[in-house]
Scaffold this motif. Structure first.
Motif, PDB file in Angstrom:
ATOM      1  N   UNK A   1     -19.192  77.749  15.779  1.00 42.67           N
ATOM      2  CA  UNK A   1     -19.224  76.384  16.322  1.00 42.67           C
ATOM      3  C   UNK A   1     -19.201  75.342  15.204  1.00 42.67           C
ATOM      4  N   UNK A   2     -19.938  75.604  14.118  1.00 40.30           N
ATOM      5  CA  UNK A   2     -19.934  74.682  12.977  1.00 40.30           C
ATOM      6  C   UNK A   2     -18.558  74.633  12.338  1.00 40.30           C
ATOM      7  N   UNK A   3     -17.924  75.824  12.205  1.00 42.46           N
ATOM      8  CA  UNK A   3     -16.571  75.853  11.628  1.00 42.46           C
ATOM      9  C   UNK A   3     -15.613  75.077  12.513  1.00 42.46           C
ATOM     10  N   UNK A   4     -15.768  75.197  13.835  1.00 43.37           N
ATOM     11  CA  UNK A   4     -14.883  74.493  14.756  1.00 43.37           C
ATOM     12  C   UNK A   4     -15.052  72.976  14.640  1.00 43.37           C
ATOM     13  N   UNK A   5     -16.273  72.525  14.441  1.00 41.19           N
ATOM     14  CA  UNK A   5     -16.500  71.078  14.317  1.00 41.19           C
ATOM     15  C   UNK A   5     -15.955  70.535  13.002  1.00 41.19           C
ATOM     16  N   UNK A   6     -16.101  71.318  11.925  1.00 41.36           N
ATOM     17  CA  UNK A   6     -15.492  70.885  10.659  1.00 41.36           C
ATOM     18  C   UNK A   6     -13.982  70.803  10.804  1.00 41.36           C
TER      19      UNK A   6
END
Length: 579
Positions: free
Chosen positions: A46-51
């Motif tokens: 999820x963090x990678x997707x937001x970045x």
């Protein structure tokens, strides 16, 4: 370079260390998948997707020239705040373009590997096999199995099954082992009957049903069971073949059997849950010294705990529902069911069948046909094998060798064995011949068994005694083989007493007897035998030496004379020359 910490709304993101930020952004520049980045860095997807979303938003909103408005310290207009969630375009799978074709292949039961190979060959699919596998897995998502809630009337159905009881001491081996747990549950009220037994059989299965009916004080209309051999001989969806004893027991109580389909335990889920409830709550962690102690505990637990519980589905007390159901159970018959053993027998040539070494009339069953015999405690029933129609009923004989055959049904036609038996009796004597003839005239062909026994006495005892016994039987009109044999044995004992010959006990072993020679005589006998053997061996050796000498002389004479040659060496003494 894109810096998430310099953007507005960066506080919304999970703050990563600088080296992780650089690693994630570098891998995103190389179009590495989110799953692979998560595997390499350990950063949540999820963090990678937001970045990735922030990066895409920053690139799309970067101005080509400075516009009016608020300006940052370095003269750049800050980009708008990005969306917190990933857009649908970013979450779109590479397989979406081929969804229709892939769905058709999934309906054809093709696996993900075959679908991936055809996508590459036919459409030039650029992504990996893992993408296809995830997409196919989502398409194959199966809905949970649905079950209809079945409602039953009071007294309509009971379900039965076997489970395993708690460890109990086996009286034969003295070790703990698990007996079989029988459970019958009424479908409406969930009231159960529980009993443990060591072994199961057709008779035990029927007897446990009868005990359950007596325990409930009534009989349900249907009994649902699985396809175990004690109840169902041949499973079939439309015409199952029930065990004869079980079928007779249900017919006695007017209960209809409803076997479940093979490998379909959900049809009798009520009793399955009752067995699990018994094993997990009442018997878990317990051991018993006797089978009776476990049955007593199960009875106590059912009456004090299981029947007073609030059922999870009905939200009512089991005992209260059982009191409602009990008046709807059919009344018990006056007489209990008689347990029997069923066997198949062939009708003999004297129209009888053999059961426990006794013979019973089987007419109207033809000779050579097979009939079903039901063996009760006091009676014998002979039934047709195919229709189960009752043919004959007899009282069960306690003494082996009994013949239950009316005189009107005895076949008197003589056979070759009859003539042989009468001829053998004639050789013993006229009284024996007359008795055998009288037996045949009275009993017919079945009487030949007694005739064989009477004739056989002539091979063990003197013919004179057999004649006297047969004359005694004729005078007293007792035409029985056992009577003749007892008379012969008594006459034989009297004859021995008159002669005065009493059997002597076996003499003990002794060294002194007129037939036993002295040790000196046996020694002299052995010495002479040894000397004679030695003399024979010496004469044979001398004859052999003379023969060898003659052969060597003939060889020496046959050798040509040669003055310059040395004489041949003598042959070894152990060499044997033969002509």
């Amino acid at each position: 370079m894109f810096d998430p910490f310099s953007q507005q709304g960066a506080g919304e993101l999970n703050v990563l260390k600088r080296h992780l930020q650089s690693t994630v952004l570098t891998l995103l520049d190389r179009n590495t998948s989110q799953r692979e980045i998560h595997r390499l860095t350990g950063v949540d997807r999820k963090t990678i997707r937001r970045y990735q979303a922030l990066r895409a938003g920053a690139e799309a909103n970067s101005p080509g020239e400075v516009t009016t408005g608020s300006v940052s310290a370095d003269g750049q207009i800050p980009p708008p705040r990005p969306e917190a969630t990933v857009t649908s375009s970013l979450a779109r799978s590479a397989c979406e373009a081929h969804r229709t074709w892939i769905e058709e292949q999934v309906r054809l039961k093709r696996n993900a590997q075959a679908i991936y190979q055809d996508l590459v060959d036919q459409f030039g699919f650029p992504s990996s096999y893992q993408s296809v596998k995830r997409f196919v897995r989502r398409l194959r998502h199966a809905d949970p199995e649905q079950f209809d809630r079945l409602e039953f009337l009071p007294g309509e159905e009971a379900q039965v099954d076997y489970g395993e009881g708690a460890p109990t001491v086996d009286p034969k081996s003295g070790r703990y082992r698990r007996p079989r747990l029988f459970v019958m549950t009424l479908r409406y009220s969930r009231r159960s009957f529980r009993r443990v037994v060591w072994k199961s059989s057709q008779q035990v299965w029927a007897q446990l049903h009868e005990e359950a009916f007596r325990y409930f004080g009534g009989v349900p209309s249907y009994a649902v069971l699985d396809n175990l051999k004690e109840g169902v001989l041949k499973p079939d969806l439309y015409e199952p073949q029930l065990n004869p004893i079980y079928s007779a027991m249900l017919a006695h109580y007017a209960v209809v059997a409803d076997p479940a389909r093979v490998a379909d335990p959900n049809r009798k889920g009520c009793v399955e849950n009752a067995i699990q409830h018994t094993q997990g709550t009442a018997l878990a962690g317990r051991r018993f010294e006797t089978l009776e102690a476990q049955n007593e505990f199960l009875r106590h637990w059912e009456e004090n705990w299981a029947s007073k519980r609030i059922h999870g589905s009905t939200r009512r007390q089991v005992e209260a529902m059982f009191q409602e159901e009990k008046p709807h159970l059919r009344p018990l018959p006056v007489a209990p069911f008689r347990i029997f053993t069923e066997v198949v027998r062939t009708v003999c040539d004297d129209t009888t069948v053999r059961v426990d070494n006794s013979y019973y009339a089987a007419r109207p069953a033809p000779i050579g046909s097979q009939v079903v015999v039901r063996i009760y405690t006091t009676t014998i029933e002979i039934r047709d094998r195919h229709t189960r129609a009752l043919l004959r009923v007899h009282s069960r004989m306690a003494h082996p060798g009994s013949v239950v055959l009316p005189t009107s049904e005895r076949p008197f036609n003589p056979s070759r064995q009859t003539a042989v038996l009468l001829a053998s009796a004639e050789r013993i004597g006229p009284q024996t011949r007359a008795l055998c003839q009288q037996v045949f005239d009275t009993e017919g062909r079945p009487g030949q068994r007694a005739m064989w026994g009477i004739v056989g006495l002539g091979r063990k005892y003197p013919a004179r005694l057999v004649e006297q016994a047969c004359a005694h039987a004729i005078d007293n009109r007792i035409y029985r083989y056992k009577h003749v044999r007892a008379t012969v044995e008594r006459l034989f004992e009297q004859a021995i007493e008159q002669v005065g010959v009493t059997p002597q006990p076996a003499s003990p072993l002794t060294q002194d007897h007129p037939l036993i020679r002295t040790p000196a005589e046996y020694g002299d006998l052995f010495s002479r035998a040894v000397r004679r053997d030695a003399d024979d061996n010496g004469r044979q050796a001398e004859a052999h030496d003379d023969h060898a000498t003659a052969i060597r002389a003939r060889v020496a004479c046959a050798t040509p004379a040669n003055s310059g040659a040395t004489s041949a060496p003598a042959a070894p003494s152990h060499l044997k020359l033969e002509t």
